[in-house]
Write a protein that holds these residues in place. Sequence first.
Motif, PDB file in Angstrom:
ATOM      1  N   PRO A 418       0.809  -1.224   0.000  1.00 57.73           N
ATOM      2  CA  PRO A 418       0.000   0.000   0.000  1.00 57.73           C
ATOM      3  C   PRO A 418       0.845   1.278   0.000  1.00 57.73           C
ATOM      4  CG  PRO A 418      -0.052  -1.063   2.162  1.00 57.73           C
ATOM      5  CD  PRO A 418       0.780  -1.934   1.285  1.00 57.73           C
ATOM      6  N   GLY A 419       2.165   1.137   0.254  1.00 58.42           N
ATOM      7  CA  GLY A 419       3.006   2.331   0.403  1.00 58.42           C
ATOM      8  C   GLY A 419       3.741   2.743  -0.864  1.00 58.42           C
ATOM      9  N   VAL A 420       3.321   2.166  -2.014  1.00 58.58           N
ATOM     10  CA  VAL A 420       4.104   2.357  -3.242  1.00 58.58           C
ATOM     11  C   VAL A 420       4.316   3.838  -3.615  1.00 58.58           C
ATOM     12  CG1 VAL A 420       2.041   1.814  -4.587  1.00 58.58           C
ATOM     13  CG2 VAL A 420       4.234   1.722  -5.691  1.00 58.58           C
ATOM     14  N   HIS A 421       3.312   4.675  -3.410  1.00 59.80           N
ATOM     15  CA  HIS A 421       3.459   6.078  -3.837  1.00 59.80           C
ATOM     16  C   HIS A 421       4.454   6.828  -2.954  1.00 59.80           C
ATOM     17  CE1 HIS A 421       0.257   5.483  -6.645  1.00 59.80           C
ATOM     18  NE2 HIS A 421      -0.467   4.956  -5.676  1.00 59.80           N
ATOM     19  N   VAL A 422       4.344   6.591  -1.650  1.00 55.16           N
ATOM     20  CA  VAL A 422       5.290   7.232  -0.734  1.00 55.16           C
ATOM     21  C   VAL A 422       6.702   6.710  -1.017  1.00 55.16           C
ATOM     22  CG1 VAL A 422       5.962   7.427   1.678  1.00 55.16           C
ATOM     23  CG2 VAL A 422       3.581   7.578   1.059  1.00 55.16           C
ATOM     24  N   ALA A 423       6.803   5.402  -1.256  1.00 55.50           N
ATOM     25  CA  ALA A 423       8.117   4.803  -1.506  1.00 55.50           C
ATOM     26  C   ALA A 423       8.745   5.403  -2.755  1.00 55.50           C
ATOM     27  CB  ALA A 423       7.960   3.293  -1.674  1.00 55.50           C
ATOM     28  N   GLU A 424       7.946   5.539  -3.815  1.00 56.30           N
ATOM     29  CA  GLU A 424       8.513   6.032  -5.066  1.00 56.30           C
ATOM     30  C   GLU A 424       8.844   7.521  -5.007  1.00 56.30           C
ATOM     31  OE1 GLU A 424       9.862   3.356  -6.447  1.00 56.30           O
ATOM     32  OE2 GLU A 424       9.353   4.186  -8.412  1.00 56.30           O
ATOM     33  N   SER A 425       8.069   8.311  -4.246  1.00 50.69           N
ATOM     34  CA  SER A 425       8.465   9.726  -4.153  1.00 50.69           C
ATOM     35  C   SER A 425       9.738   9.858  -3.322  1.00 50.69           C
ATOM     36  CB  SER A 425       7.324  10.614  -3.637  1.00 50.69           C
ATOM     37  OG  SER A 425       6.740  10.070  -2.498  1.00 50.69           O
ATOM     38  N   SER A 426       9.866   9.084  -2.254  1.00 50.58           N
ATOM     39  CA  SER A 426      11.118   9.115  -1.477  1.00 50.58           C
ATOM     40  C   SER A 426      12.303   8.734  -2.364  1.00 50.58           C
ATOM     41  CB  SER A 426      11.099   8.094  -0.332  1.00 50.58           C
ATOM     42  OG  SER A 426      10.323   8.545   0.718  1.00 50.58           O
ATOM     43  N   PHE A 427      12.096   7.713  -3.184  1.00 46.49           N
ATOM     44  CA  PHE A 427      13.194   7.222  -4.027  1.00 46.49           C
ATOM     45  C   PHE A 427      13.581   8.287  -5.057  1.00 46.49           C
ATOM     46  CE2 PHE A 427      14.544   3.707  -7.214  1.00 46.49           C
ATOM     47  CZ  PHE A 427      15.854   3.764  -6.770  1.00 46.49           C
ATOM     48  N   PHE A 428      12.573   8.903  -5.693  1.00 41.47           N
ATOM     49  CA  PHE A 428      12.858   9.946  -6.681  1.00 41.47           C
ATOM     50  C   PHE A 428      13.645  11.095  -6.048  1.00 41.47           C
ATOM     51  CE2 PHE A 428      11.719  14.097  -8.455  1.00 41.47           C
ATOM     52  CZ  PHE A 428      12.117  13.936  -9.778  1.00 41.47           C
ATOM     53  N   ILE A 429      13.204  11.509  -4.870  1.00 38.90           N
ATOM     54  CA  ILE A 429      13.868  12.641  -4.211  1.00 38.90           C
ATOM     55  C   ILE A 429      15.314  12.267  -3.870  1.00 38.90           C
ATOM     56  CG2 ILE A 429      13.850  14.078  -2.096  1.00 38.90           C
ATOM     57  CD1 ILE A 429      10.685  13.862  -2.319  1.00 38.90           C
ATOM     58  N   PHE A 430      15.509  11.060  -3.363  1.00 46.06           N
ATOM     59  CA  PHE A 430      16.877  10.643  -3.034  1.00 46.06           C
ATOM     60  C   PHE A 430      17.751  10.602  -4.289  1.00 46.06           C
ATOM     61  CE2 PHE A 430      20.091   7.260  -2.524  1.00 46.06           C
ATOM     62  CZ  PHE A 430      20.888   7.923  -1.602  1.00 46.06           C
ATOM     63  N   VAL A 431      17.253   9.957  -5.342  1.00 41.63           N
ATOM     64  CA  VAL A 431      18.050   9.796  -6.577  1.00 41.63           C
ATOM     65  C   VAL A 431      18.434  11.157  -7.146  1.00 41.63           C
ATOM     66  CG1 VAL A 431      17.832   9.087  -9.008  1.00 41.63           C
ATOM     67  CG2 VAL A 431      17.151   7.517  -7.194  1.00 41.63           C
ATOM     68  N   THR A 432      17.471  12.055  -7.282  1.00 41.03           N
ATOM     69  CA  THR A 432      17.775  13.336  -7.936  1.00 41.03           C
ATOM     70  C   THR A 432      18.649  14.225  -7.047  1.00 41.03           C
ATOM     71  OG1 THR A 432      15.646  14.160  -7.165  1.00 41.03           O
ATOM     72  CG2 THR A 432      15.761  13.416  -9.457  1.00 41.03           C
ATOM     73  N   HIS A 433      18.396  14.229  -5.734  1.00 38.39           N
ATOM     74  CA  HIS A 433      19.216  15.076  -4.866  1.00 38.39           C
ATOM     75  C   HIS A 433      20.644  14.537  -4.810  1.00 38.39           C
ATOM     76  CE1 HIS A 433      15.662  17.104  -2.546  1.00 38.39           C
ATOM     77  NE2 HIS A 433      15.508  17.136  -3.851  1.00 38.39           N
ATOM     78  N   PHE A 434      20.755  13.230  -4.650  1.00 43.37           N
ATOM     79  CA  PHE A 434      22.096  12.659  -4.549  1.00 43.37           C
ATOM     80  C   PHE A 434      22.904  12.945  -5.811  1.00 43.37           C
ATOM     81  CE2 PHE A 434      25.325   9.526  -5.280  1.00 43.37           C
ATOM     82  CZ  PHE A 434      25.992   9.517  -4.059  1.00 43.37           C
ATOM     83  N   LEU A 435      22.297  12.676  -6.983  1.00 39.08           N
ATOM     84  CA  LEU A 435      23.065  12.824  -8.228  1.00 39.08           C
ATOM     85  C   LEU A 435      23.378  14.282  -8.542  1.00 39.08           C
ATOM     86  CD1 LEU A 435      21.364  10.144 -10.504  1.00 39.08           C
ATOM     87  CD2 LEU A 435      23.600  10.008  -9.393  1.00 39.08           C
ATOM     88  N   ALA A 436      22.555  15.196  -8.054  1.00 45.50           N
ATOM     89  CA  ALA A 436      22.858  16.622  -8.279  1.00 45.50           C
ATOM     90  C   ALA A 436      24.061  17.049  -7.437  1.00 45.50           C
ATOM     91  CB  ALA A 436      21.635  17.469  -7.924  1.00 45.50           C
TER      92      ALA A 436
END
Length: 490
Positions: A418-436
């Motif tokens: 049930p947590g897929v949306h929260v999980a994917e937004s956390s993942f997107f934020i981590f990926v983009t912030h880290f790589l920047a």
Amino acid sequence: FKHRSAPLPPGPRPLPFVGNALQMPRHNIAQSLASLSEEYGDVIYMHVFGIKFIILNCAEAVLELLDHRGALYSERPHSVMAMDMIEKKHAVLFHQYDENLKKHRRLLRNAVDAKRSEDYWQMQYAESHKLMAAFLTSPDDFIAHLRRSAGAFTLRLAYGYEVQGGPGEDAFVNLAEELARVTGVASEPGRWLVDAFPWLRHVPAWFPGAGFRRWADHARRIIDDFATQPYLSSKEAALQGISSFASETTEFVEAETGRPLTRDEDEFLKWTSASIYSVGGTDTAVAVNSAFLLLMALYPAAQRKAQDEIETIVGKDRLAVMEDRPRLPYIEALMKEVHRFIPITPLVPHSTRVDDEYRGYRIPKGSWVIANTWAVMRDPRLFPEPEVFWPERYLAEGNRCTEDPRDYAFGYGRRRCPGVHVAESSFFIFVTHFLAVFTVSNPVDERGQKLTSPGPSTDAHISHPRPFRCTIKPRNQALTELIVQLKSFS
Ligand code: HEM
């Protein structure tokens, strides 16, 4: 009766009494089970001391049984150790598929569906800024930082609780870590003799050889503390005006019924809240984020391409926000490929209450029906050249693969995460912030040997890359300063 006469699916030849105990893999379990398909096909039967296992090694079988026949296949397998002895049966993940489970899932859906998960973006950005600042200060401790950060987000979301101190210093985060360990051990299929011989549970804890009972007592205490203590803290937080899943759900139920929560309802909500923190956001986020770091260190061309996309679309002087997501197709493809290449829940066990038949084979009721998600992700019929890490496969410049690994990574049918949306937004934020802000390179294993592929992950039910070290270096001066500033405001 028709089902009873059908043969069982093929599988390795069992021995008398112990069944397939000797053939049941103990290491690299998902990969070893997948390799049985060469000899026995995609649907395999094994049994260990009377416990029946049906292994589903392809998407077609997984989707047919766990999704399309979801009405029959949404139970969890009965594990005496996991469910009875340590009393995890209250926990959402281990719950039987009944009215109570539906209620738990309804409450969770209200709080973390696609629309509601937008409410948490600000909280996720703030946690991400702290995480990036921690990477700047001590990059070698990246796993401890990921763990603290994931714990901090889910504790805030579930209970309105603010994590104290640095890595290893917060009592609730430490408790979650111990819980993840305990759960992994308790639910390993076929590990505990007591699952085969349920009467053993009545042996007193002091009896020689009854170590499992002492262990179960310890595990039960951890699980109780874990469900109770942060839940109590949510009531204190609510008094100070800090809302959370626990407090908002309390208000919601009280508004609906026009009276305070009963004791039973309070106990019920305690376990729903615990599922966000335990099953949900903490260990899974550590696993997926560390898989991402390892893959970026191993495949620098993909890392560079993702960084270029962020610089072109987002720019060099701000961090991405969720509204940028639709404009970052390579990042989206990268996230899919991370889920495919290192699935963090490689084996997903369901069970069935009734005898059934599939492809002319009998599926006995009560069997562990295990979706081998790892095998699905490596199936060349779905993902050509599956051994190649290639985010482009989902894009027009690649082979426009229309499969989305997230359709499998988050489970199946009525038990899907049930947590897929929260999980994917956390993942997107981590990926983009880290790589920047950073570049990661030089992956080595624990002994300092250079890594050239990710290798097999751990065998726990949430599977992590095996411990590795890497070099994490800042790459953008302006964003580094921004992170330091944002940290000092938070
Ligand atoms: C990358 C992150 C995550 C992954 C890969 C993941 C994956 C999964 C999988 C495979 C299952 C089992 C589904 C099945 O049995 O078919 C599951 C169950 C569950 N997940 Fe997640 N999950 C993630 C994050 C989260 C988050 C952030 C939350 C909560 C906010 C959450 C809450 C739950 C709960 C409560 C269940 C139990 C559902 C049930 O048994 O009915 N998960 N997840």
